[in-house]
Design a protein around this motif. Structure first.
Motif, PDB file in Angstrom:
ATOM      1  N   ALA A 145       0.827  -1.204   0.000  1.00  0.00           N
ATOM      2  CA  ALA A 145       0.000   0.000   0.000  1.00  0.00           C
ATOM      3  C   ALA A 145       0.862   1.254   0.000  1.00  0.00           C
ATOM      4  O   ALA A 145       0.558   2.234  -0.689  1.00  0.00           O
ATOM      5  CB  ALA A 145      -0.943  -0.005   1.203  1.00  0.00           C
ATOM      6  N   GLY A 148       1.719   2.316  -3.361  1.00  0.00           N
ATOM      7  CA  GLY A 148       0.696   2.672  -4.319  1.00  0.00           C
ATOM      8  C   GLY A 148      -0.348   1.626  -4.628  1.00  0.00           C
ATOM      9  O   GLY A 148      -1.304   1.900  -5.347  1.00  0.00           O
ATOM     10  N   PRO A 245       1.468   7.892  -3.332  1.00  0.00           N
ATOM     11  CA  PRO A 245       0.803   8.103  -2.048  1.00  0.00           C
ATOM     12  C   PRO A 245       1.678   8.943  -1.122  1.00  0.00           C
ATOM     13  O   PRO A 245       2.885   8.765  -1.060  1.00  0.00           O
ATOM     14  CB  PRO A 245       0.648   6.690  -1.494  1.00  0.00           C
ATOM     15  CG  PRO A 245       1.659   5.883  -2.211  1.00  0.00           C
ATOM     16  CD  PRO A 245       1.768   6.493  -3.574  1.00  0.00           C
ATOM     17  N   VAL A 246       1.046   9.850  -0.431  1.00  0.00           N
ATOM     18  CA  VAL A 246       1.780  10.709   0.480  1.00  0.00           C
ATOM     19  C   VAL A 246       1.605  10.154   1.886  1.00  0.00           C
ATOM     20  O   VAL A 246       0.498   9.837   2.294  1.00  0.00           O
ATOM     21  CB  VAL A 246       1.218  12.139   0.428  1.00  0.00           C
ATOM     22  CG1 VAL A 246       2.083  13.061   1.265  1.00  0.00           C
ATOM     23  CG2 VAL A 246       1.136  12.613  -1.003  1.00  0.00           C
ATOM     24  N   VAL A 247       2.665  10.014   2.589  1.00  0.00           N
ATOM     25  CA  VAL A 247       2.565   9.482   3.942  1.00  0.00           C
ATOM     26  C   VAL A 247       3.174  10.464   4.925  1.00  0.00           C
ATOM     27  O   VAL A 247       3.798  11.443   4.546  1.00  0.00           O
ATOM     28  CB  VAL A 247       3.264   8.116   4.077  1.00  0.00           C
ATOM     29  CG1 VAL A 247       2.539   7.067   3.278  1.00  0.00           C
ATOM     30  CG2 VAL A 247       4.709   8.225   3.649  1.00  0.00           C
ATOM     31  N   HIS A 248       2.931  10.174   6.177  1.00  0.00           N
ATOM     32  CA  HIS A 248       3.482  10.961   7.270  1.00  0.00           C
ATOM     33  C   HIS A 248       4.982  11.107   7.060  1.00  0.00           C
ATOM     34  O   HIS A 248       5.715  10.135   7.069  1.00  0.00           O
ATOM     35  CB  HIS A 248       3.193  10.212   8.569  1.00  0.00           C
ATOM     36  CG  HIS A 248       3.542  10.986   9.785  1.00  0.00           C
ATOM     37  ND1 HIS A 248       2.868  12.121  10.149  1.00  0.00           N
ATOM     38  CD2 HIS A 248       4.487  10.794  10.734  1.00  0.00           C
ATOM     39  CE1 HIS A 248       3.375  12.590  11.275  1.00  0.00           C
ATOM     40  NE2 HIS A 248       4.356  11.801  11.652  1.00  0.00           N
ATOM     41  N   ASP A 249       5.448  12.311   6.861  1.00  0.00           N
ATOM     42  CA  ASP A 249       6.815  12.506   6.401  1.00  0.00           C
ATOM     43  C   ASP A 249       7.594  13.298   7.434  1.00  0.00           C
ATOM     44  O   ASP A 249       8.433  14.110   7.123  1.00  0.00           O
ATOM     45  CB  ASP A 249       6.796  13.241   5.057  1.00  0.00           C
ATOM     46  CG  ASP A 249       8.072  12.987   4.288  1.00  0.00           C
ATOM     47  OD1 ASP A 249       8.945  12.281   4.821  1.00  0.00           O
ATOM     48  OD2 ASP A 249       8.211  13.524   3.179  1.00  0.00           O
ATOM     49  N   ASP A 250       7.317  12.983   8.687  1.00  0.00           N
ATOM     50  CA  ASP A 250       7.771  13.835   9.770  1.00  0.00           C
ATOM     51  C   ASP A 250       8.894  13.147  10.544  1.00  0.00           C
ATOM     52  O   ASP A 250       9.024  13.270  11.739  1.00  0.00           O
ATOM     53  CB  ASP A 250       6.564  14.079  10.689  1.00  0.00           C
ATOM     54  CG  ASP A 250       6.850  15.171  11.682  1.00  0.00           C
ATOM     55  OD1 ASP A 250       7.850  15.869  11.506  1.00  0.00           O
ATOM     56  OD2 ASP A 250       6.074  15.285  12.643  1.00  0.00           O
ATOM     57  N   THR A 251       9.708  12.423   9.802  1.00  0.00           N
ATOM     58  CA  THR A 251      10.739  11.625  10.439  1.00  0.00           C
ATOM     59  C   THR A 251      11.918  12.488  10.848  1.00  0.00           C
ATOM     60  O   THR A 251      12.433  13.237  10.041  1.00  0.00           O
ATOM     61  CB  THR A 251      11.245  10.581   9.430  1.00  0.00           C
ATOM     62  OG1 THR A 251      10.124  10.010   8.809  1.00  0.00           O
ATOM     63  CG2 THR A 251      12.074   9.539  10.122  1.00  0.00           C
ATOM     64  N   PRO A 252      12.383  12.339  12.064  1.00  0.00           N
ATOM     65  CA  PRO A 252      13.603  13.060  12.403  1.00  0.00           C
ATOM     66  C   PRO A 252      14.766  12.457  11.631  1.00  0.00           C
ATOM     67  O   PRO A 252      15.038  11.276  11.771  1.00  0.00           O
ATOM     68  CB  PRO A 252      13.763  12.816  13.909  1.00  0.00           C
ATOM     69  CG  PRO A 252      12.939  11.627  14.203  1.00  0.00           C
ATOM     70  CD  PRO A 252      11.886  11.520  13.166  1.00  0.00           C
ATOM     71  N   PRO A 253      15.439  13.216  10.810  1.00  0.00           N
ATOM     72  CA  PRO A 253      16.535  12.653  10.021  1.00  0.00           C
ATOM     73  C   PRO A 253      17.641  12.174  10.947  1.00  0.00           C
ATOM     74  O   PRO A 253      17.811  12.686  12.038  1.00  0.00           O
ATOM     75  CB  PRO A 253      17.018  13.837   9.185  1.00  0.00           C
ATOM     76  CG  PRO A 253      16.018  14.912   9.364  1.00  0.00           C
ATOM     77  CD  PRO A 253      15.283  14.654  10.630  1.00  0.00           C
ATOM     78  N   LEU A 254      18.355  11.194  10.502  1.00  0.00           N
ATOM     79  CA  LEU A 254      19.470  10.703  11.297  1.00  0.00           C
ATOM     80  C   LEU A 254      20.622  11.694  11.186  1.00  0.00           C
ATOM     81  O   LEU A 254      20.889  12.224  10.115  1.00  0.00           O
ATOM     82  CB  LEU A 254      19.871   9.331  10.777  1.00  0.00           C
ATOM     83  CG  LEU A 254      18.732   8.315  10.831  1.00  0.00           C
ATOM     84  CD1 LEU A 254      19.178   6.987  10.261  1.00  0.00           C
ATOM     85  CD2 LEU A 254      18.232   8.147  12.258  1.00  0.00           C
ATOM     86  N   VAL A 385      11.149   9.281   4.213  1.00  0.00           N
ATOM     87  CA  VAL A 385      10.263   8.334   4.872  1.00  0.00           C
ATOM     88  C   VAL A 385      10.388   6.943   4.233  1.00  0.00           C
ATOM     89  O   VAL A 385      10.219   5.929   4.890  1.00  0.00           O
ATOM     90  CB  VAL A 385       8.813   8.854   4.856  1.00  0.00           C
ATOM     91  CG1 VAL A 385       8.250   8.802   3.455  1.00  0.00           C
ATOM     92  CG2 VAL A 385       7.937   8.104   5.824  1.00  0.00           C
ATOM     93  N   MET A 388      13.748   5.443   5.533  1.00  0.00           N
ATOM     94  CA  MET A 388      13.620   5.144   6.965  1.00  0.00           C
ATOM     95  C   MET A 388      12.809   3.853   7.149  1.00  0.00           C
ATOM     96  O   MET A 388      13.124   3.001   7.954  1.00  0.00           O
ATOM     97  CB  MET A 388      12.915   6.290   7.692  1.00  0.00           C
ATOM     98  CG  MET A 388      13.812   7.428   8.152  1.00  0.00           C
ATOM     99  SD  MET A 388      15.166   6.969   9.291  1.00  0.00           S
ATOM    100  CE  MET A 388      14.257   6.607  10.807  1.00  0.00           C
ATOM    101  N   ARG A 389      11.732   3.754   6.383  1.00  0.00           N
ATOM    102  CA  ARG A 389      10.896   2.567   6.402  1.00  0.00           C
ATOM    103  C   ARG A 389      11.692   1.327   5.963  1.00  0.00           C
ATOM    104  O   ARG A 389      11.437   0.204   6.402  1.00  0.00           O
ATOM    105  CB  ARG A 389       9.733   2.839   5.440  1.00  0.00           C
ATOM    106  CG  ARG A 389       8.697   1.804   5.291  1.00  0.00           C
ATOM    107  CD  ARG A 389       7.409   2.404   4.669  1.00  0.00           C
ATOM    108  NE  ARG A 389       7.570   3.028   3.369  1.00  0.00           N
ATOM    109  CZ  ARG A 389       7.568   2.399   2.200  1.00  0.00           C
ATOM    110  NH1 ARG A 389       7.438   1.096   2.145  1.00  0.00           N
ATOM    111  NH2 ARG A 389       7.696   3.077   1.074  1.00  0.00           N
TER     112      ARG A 389
END
Lengths: 509, 509
Positions: A145, A148, A245-254, A385, A388-389
């Protein structure tokens, strides 16, 4: 879950005739638009109670849609052991391999859920196995999902009384009596248990990304129109949200370590080993590897060797020294370059799943699935994102491989920046090696520090107890090749010894 | 996971001094912007190895940020049993209750992960309990992230040698000797086992929505700057993505049954029961309920009664007849209206979690968490993907309640459209009842069919074996009240009888 699907739903012939042609036409239109716009894919799962019209629904989809664009994947029981018994591959492998590309509709008939369900009802499956399998399934579906795919899971339902009546009337008619088996009656007897387990399973796995749709199967017209309308709806929704698809893209970058000290810097890259000692040890290790991979116990396993490293770090040379010791019928070298068009139309891990070796097989990857968190991260080919995933997705992939008996060995070959420069120059000067050096190599070199950070994060986040990274100090090619061979031999020996002691199932991985 | 955190990272005093003031100022600025824009919230978890600076990090956050905007939630062991022993509430309850609102930063010290970790290492926790707890945790964190929270999980790390050296030097100094306990030495002895379990746990729970960040804790300056930079980064990212997080919105909408037959239509809404029989049965049932809720065994449970139904279906009257039988010190009636400002600043389920009764307590909800899939769905107050997700979230909420000993009884009171019209008119004509009828009631009535579909989907998707819906035919108020009382009594009796037989843990729920 089944309250509304035990009402005796029924659609009259007139109502059916009034709708069916238009619906079918709309479906065909939507399907061709899906194809043209390379949207989706759409993935349909068909499950349900005996006699509720599962095969009829499969036939309907085949008849109502353009079958050239609908691959169908039937299912055979595979859950009893999480390993695919026939091939020693993870059980999800067959589903990965059967994924429809963008623009197409894939139908999974039976699918993974039936096995979990009946495994629970008839006690072959433990609660923990079921939980594990459903967790793996949800992770799989979410991954699709996230890239897409639209997924719908049909549960075709029949009430207890209707299921019983159906068998009785089939038995009454000599022409259909053969269709009723003892197993059918057993399922009627166990209806309540099956229904209760199914309800729990459906509820636990009906997520927003891939919801269950329950359809009462008693009346064929009702069932067909319901399935048809649901599909049309999905196709339309899929087309609307055609965009990535746009997802929660609020990841703190490493972040890089604040003192600048990185794992890769702690290696002593120049390791001593002279040519004569190298030759002696090489011969000895190749012989050891040859024997190990020909042991009877090895046939219960497979071997995946993953090579990553700096450009010009000597991956090719190390791979050749490995391959020399292996039975040519058993191993394959898989050079990984940019994804092909076919590969880009599938979820990103698909192109690696397809190369998972079967029992007794050996796959050597020259560059690997780690490209996702290396080049794709550094060059911005995917979003933050997404990479990260990917750590999670990769760990899960390798865990499944391990659980299925695979031995996974991963190498990062490291050379110093100076050594790389010397090798680049030497390649440019040596005629037959000139093809090995490209503009891209020079460009990658400019991003040396970005890659270093990505490599350190990769090792921290994907070096697991079942498939650890081995860092190879590679300024001295002899040393590097010996370390690679030694590590592979040791990994095989360790796994075969574990196998002898019995497997350690059910550990948090 | 720990490769880069066992390198002996160290930051010199000069480098530290050069950065610290500016970093702290930037953090304060970002924090106030977070507050002003009501973004986030930001949730920080602090975990790690003994001696790696967990409490120091807590103190740092307190000192570096504006502590008025940083609630801190300390943790006490709670995992041994998934039920919160002290109160009989689900173990996640305390975390739900402690959530920071938008605009703020919440710090969980210790947090749920420690318990899982040490429970596994020292064998009090089974593999299945650990899997279950981690799954619940991830679901919780994803829910928070889906509604805008930024989450970071710090793991403060120390290598085995450093941990040992630290204890030795503490013991050498008479002034610090008291700080070393036998338990500390036990943890050093078990370092390898703890590290291995921690690694598995971190890897299984490091998801894109709430990643683990591993920080070597040996050198305080290194640790502080790393934590500070990471927080700043998170705050900035959170502010950038301040807008409502966008998620995969490609859900196939649920469709009405194609033959128009809906579960609610199958009810016989006019049920006979005359006033005199009603009075007799009411007295009998109220006495039964009074006794049941005063039984000793009931004190091990709690009772949640959820009322939903058409406007004017008689919820209030039914609730009053229930309440009359209950000990006023034990029950609370919770009328649910539109969320308050405080409630809107938290994840949507928060305002129901806060009313979960403790052991022996009774909560009667007049309207419930099902508003999410009823009014919010029909009126478009939330997106499709949000209410589709809510079925799962609700089922998980109720499953946790059930596992913690709660008895959950849910009623949908149904009246016919004609009966509703009659009652609306009667209310308008009766002075003291006029407050009960508003323009909104008339507006809702216009959407009768939309609500009906939403109700049927709700029942199909949330009627579980542990907390089933009871549909109440309510054209006759007497009948409805009796059915409600009977159902509540039966549910209590069933649960108390099960309790006597022992609990059925570990079923797929």
């Amino acid at each position: 879950m089944f309250e509304s699907a035990e009402l005796g739903h029924h659609l009259g012939r007139e109502a059916y005739e009034a709708e069916v042609s238009e619906l079918r036409e709309a479906l065909l239109d939507a399907q061709h638009e899906l194809k043209e716009r390379a949207a989706g894919p759409v993935i349909i799962l068909i499950n349900g109670m005996d006699g509720a019209g599962r095969s009829e629904t499969l036939a309907q989809i085949d008849a109502w849609l353009d079958p050239r664009l609908v691959p169908v994947y039937a299912q055979t029981a595979m859950f009893a052991d999480p390993v695919d018994e026939a091939t020693g591959r993870p059980w999800l492998w067959r589903y990965w391999n059967a994924l429809p590309p963008r623009g197409q509709i894939g139908v999974y008939f039976g699918s993974w859920y039936s096995d979990v369900l009946f495994g629970r009802v008839y006690g072959q499956t433990t609660e923990q196995q079921a939980l594990q399998a459903l967790a793996e399934t949800l992770m799989f579906e979410k991954q699709l999902a996230a890239e897409g795919a639209s997924i719908v899971k049909f549960w075709l339902h029949l009430s207890k009384a209707d299921q019983k009546n159906r068998l009785k009337s089939l038995e009454k008619d000599p022409a259909t009596r053969w269709r009723v088996s003892e197993r059918d009656w057993q399922h009627v007897k166990d209806y309540d248990a099956i229904r209760a387990e199914a309800e729990r399973m459906l509820r636990a796995t009906s997520i927003a990304e891939s919801p269950w749709v329950v359809v009462e199967g008693l009346n064929a017209r009702y069932r067909e129109i319901t399935v048809g309308r649901t599909l049309l709806n999905m196709l339309k929704a899929g087309l609307e949200h055609n965009a990535k698809p746009v997802v929660h893209d609020d990841t703190p970058p490493l972040l890089p370590p604040v003192d600048g000290v990185m794992l890769l810097d702690t290696l002593q890259l120049d390791q001593p080993l002279d040519k004569s000692e190298y030759k002696a040890r090489l011969a000895e290790l190749q012989s050891r590897l040859a024997q190990l991979t020909r042991e009877a116990a090895f046939a219960n396993h497979s071997l995946l060797i993953a090579f990553e490293g700096n450009d010009a770090a000597g991956k090719g040379g190390a791979i050749r020294r490995l391959a020399m010791a292996l039975d040519a019928r058993r191993y394959r070298i898989i050079p990984v370059a940019a994804p092909t068009e076919e590969e880009r139309a599938k979820p990103w891990l698909w192109r690696f799943w397809r190369h998972v070796p079967k029992r007794g097989g050996i796959s050597i990857f020259d560059r690997t699935w780690y490209g996702r968190v290396l080049v794709e991260r550094v060059e911005g080919f995917c979003r933050e994102v997404d990479w990260m995933r990917a750590y999670n997705e990769i760990n899960d992939f390798e865990r499944q491989l391990h659980a299925a008996g695979a031995i996974v060995v991963k190498f990062w070959l490291t050379i110093s920046k100076e050594e790389q420069l010397a090798r680049f120059k030497a390649r440019e000067e040596t005629g037959f090696k000139r093809f090995k050096i490209t503009d891209e190599d020079w460009r990658n070199r400019d991003k040396w520090d970005d890659y270093k950070l990505a490599v350190c994060d990769m090792i921290d986040r994907t070096s697991t107890h079942h498939s650890p990274w081995t860092l190879v100090e590679a300024n001295n090619k002899y040393y590097a090749r010996i370390k690679v061979l030694e590590t592979v031999c040791a990994a095989i020996e360790k796994r075969l010894a574990e196998g002898a002691k019995g497997s350690k199932k059910g550990k948090l991985a």
